[in-house]
Design an enzyme around this catalytic site. Structure first.
Site: not given
Length: 534
Positions: A55, A196, A216, A234, A238-239, A253, A318
């Protein structure tokens, strides 16, 4: 209304072919035919996003008008754009798209019907349309027959803005117009701008208009219906930590939380692939198959096998795939109100406990802070740990002031028995370079103990600087590491480091202090080198 008339109503008058709601197989086939991507050994489609592999926050704008002028949090995150400039740029983009092949994908955002948005995504390339198909909810054939969009996304990566004419910062831009319900994207093929953009919209509509907390975060649910929510920037895990084979995935997410449910906004996952392996992330690794879009990956030389460790182009590789590519994902992506909330931080200073329990005030404070730390070697010029704060664990996507989201969280925490835990997945026994990373199996054991209610029956100590409640014992975890000070060779050095980190928290909070209520303010750290019984 005929399809051509629908495009004309948007200001698009096609001079070339246009493709409406193509199935996955045809989107992949057209991408290969145009040589815009290749198939990997597992059948996934690999494409490059060009100049932008992430981004561009400085080039994200919101149109400032009578809807947004007094509600949007203007500043470094949300840059104002005039209605006149938007209208002129919109016309230039639609004229440009009229001269290109275009791909239209009708999708939805928001798993709970009461808040669901119909979104039309018009792109230049078939693989961008595949991204929209994978990341958002896919209407049924019957729903598509009568589909009318509420929001429109125009993504024209080959269109380059002229800052002199368009009043943009440079040639790329993402502009959100809440009055006209349009997201305009140009100059960048990075698909995360599409994802986003929708998240930013929902981050405005749900809290501002519906009193629903947008988050988020990732979320999962146990067999007993016990929902858990995981926040984290990041690198905090989390994942990894939410992908628990013994629990069903709600989403990885973006979620909303109303009076009854936690619900996913999306119909897919946009997972980071750097260093991906079956051993580390079996669910994500197995999801990279036909229908998945891989972005900016590299291959082992002379093969079609992806080298996930190769970050020559970017670390932000990704994989975009539908949620049902994860075996234990639930449909629809809805769970009950959470019983446990986890704030994940990778504390490279070795100060924060591996697990601690928060009061409501502390939960709001740490939510607003959104803390983690970067370690040496992650970015050029970083030679020692550096603090990173991102309000509500998603600052770049917050159109409203962070205190709005924090106060909504506080309201929900007072309405039910909900445990909020701060989990340090970072260092113990010293800062990065001296101490050791907390073992993943210990972190998993602590989260399991919290979810199973085992930490409800143990004694706690209060951290004198941060005021956090630290359990004295936890099944499967050595007791001495639960109090971080015990793991340091030099207690005075620990106290000094804790004070230094607390000072950085307090400095960061200054920008929110005048907007925050007393309860939020009370949740911050206080410098005191002693530990005392709670």
């Amino acid at each position: 209304m005929k399809k051509i008339e629908q495009l004309n109503a948007l200001g698009i008058y096609p001079t070339k072919e246009y493709f409406w709601n193509l199935p996955v197989s045809k989107l992949v086939a057209q991408t290969l035919q145009k040589k815009q991507g290749v198939l990997t050994s597992t059948g996934a489609l690999a494409c490059n996003t060009g100049e932008f592999t992430g981004r561009s926050p400085k080039d994200k704008y919101i149109v400032k008008d009578n809807i947004t002028e007094n509600s949007v949090w203007w500043g470094d995150v949300n840059h104002p754009f005039s209605s006149e400039d938007f209208d002129r740029l919109y016309k230039r983009v639609t004229t440009f798209l009229s001269q290109r092949e275009i791909y239209i994908k009708d999708v939805q955002a928001g798993s709970k019907k009461e808040y669901q948005l119909n979104v039309r995504v018009i792109t230049e390339t078939p693989w961008q349309s595949l991204f929209a198909n994978n990341l958002f909810l896919r209407p049924s054939e019957k729903e598509l027959e009568t589909f009318e969009h509420e929001w429109l996304i125009l993504a024209a990566p080959e269109f380059k803005a002229d800052p002199e004419i368009d009043n943009t910062r440079q040639q790329n831009f993402t502009i959100i117009n809440f009055k006209k319900k349009v997201i305009l994207i140009g100059g960048s093929a990075y698909t995360g701008e599409i994802k986003k953009g929708i998240f930013t919209i929902l981050n405005y509509i749900l809290p501002h208009d519906k009193n629903v907390l947008s988050m988020h975060c990732s979320a999962n649910i146990g067999e007993d219906g016990n929902t858990a929510v995981f926040f984290g920037l990041s690198g905090t895990g989390k994942t990894t930590l939410s992908a628990d084979p013994s629990r069903a995935l709600i989403g990885d997410d973006e979620h909303g939380w109303d009076s009854e449910n936690v619900f996913n906004f999306e119909g897919g996952c946009y997972a980071k692939c750097v260093n991906l392996s079956y051993e580390k992330e079996p669910q994500i690794f197995s999801a990279v198959r036909f229908g998945t879009l891989l972005e900016n990956v590299r291959f082992f030389e002379g093969s079609d096998i992806v080298d996930y460790d190769n970050v020559d182009l970017t670390e932000n590789t990704r994989a975009a795939y539908p949620t049902h590519f994860i075996d234990n994902a639930i449909t629809p992506s809805i769970g009950g109100a959470p019983k446990n909330i986890f704030f994940l931080t990778c504390d490279a200073f070795g100060v924060l406990p591996p697990i601690s329990k928060l009061t409501v005030g502390q939960a709001m404070y740490h939510f607003i802070s959104g803390y983690t730390a970067k370690v040496a070697g992650t970015e050029a010029g970083i030679t020692e740990p550096q603090t990173t704060f991102s309000a509500c664990f998603g600052e770049p996507f917050l159109p409203l002031h962070p205190t709005k989201y924090a106060e909504l969280l506080g309201q929900k925490l007072k309405g039910d028995t909900i445990n909020v835990w701060l989990i340090n997945t970072g260092w113990s026994g010293g800062a990065y370079g001296v101490g050791e990373r907390i073992k993943l199996r210990y972190t998993r054991a602590m989260i399991t103990a919290a979810l199973d209610g085992k930490l409800d029956k143990v004694d706690y100590l209060k951290h004198a600087v941060f005021g956090l409640q630290m359990p004295s014992e936890c099944e499967g975890v050595p007791s001495h590491i639960l109090n971080p000070k015990n793991t340091w060779d030099n207690a005075q050095k620990y106290d000094k480091t804790a004070d230094k980190l607390a000072a950085q928290f307090n400095e960061n909070f200054k920008i929110y202090h005048s907007f925050a209520n007393d309860e939020i303010r009370s949740g911050g750290p206080k410098t005191n080198p002693k530990l005392e019984k709670a």
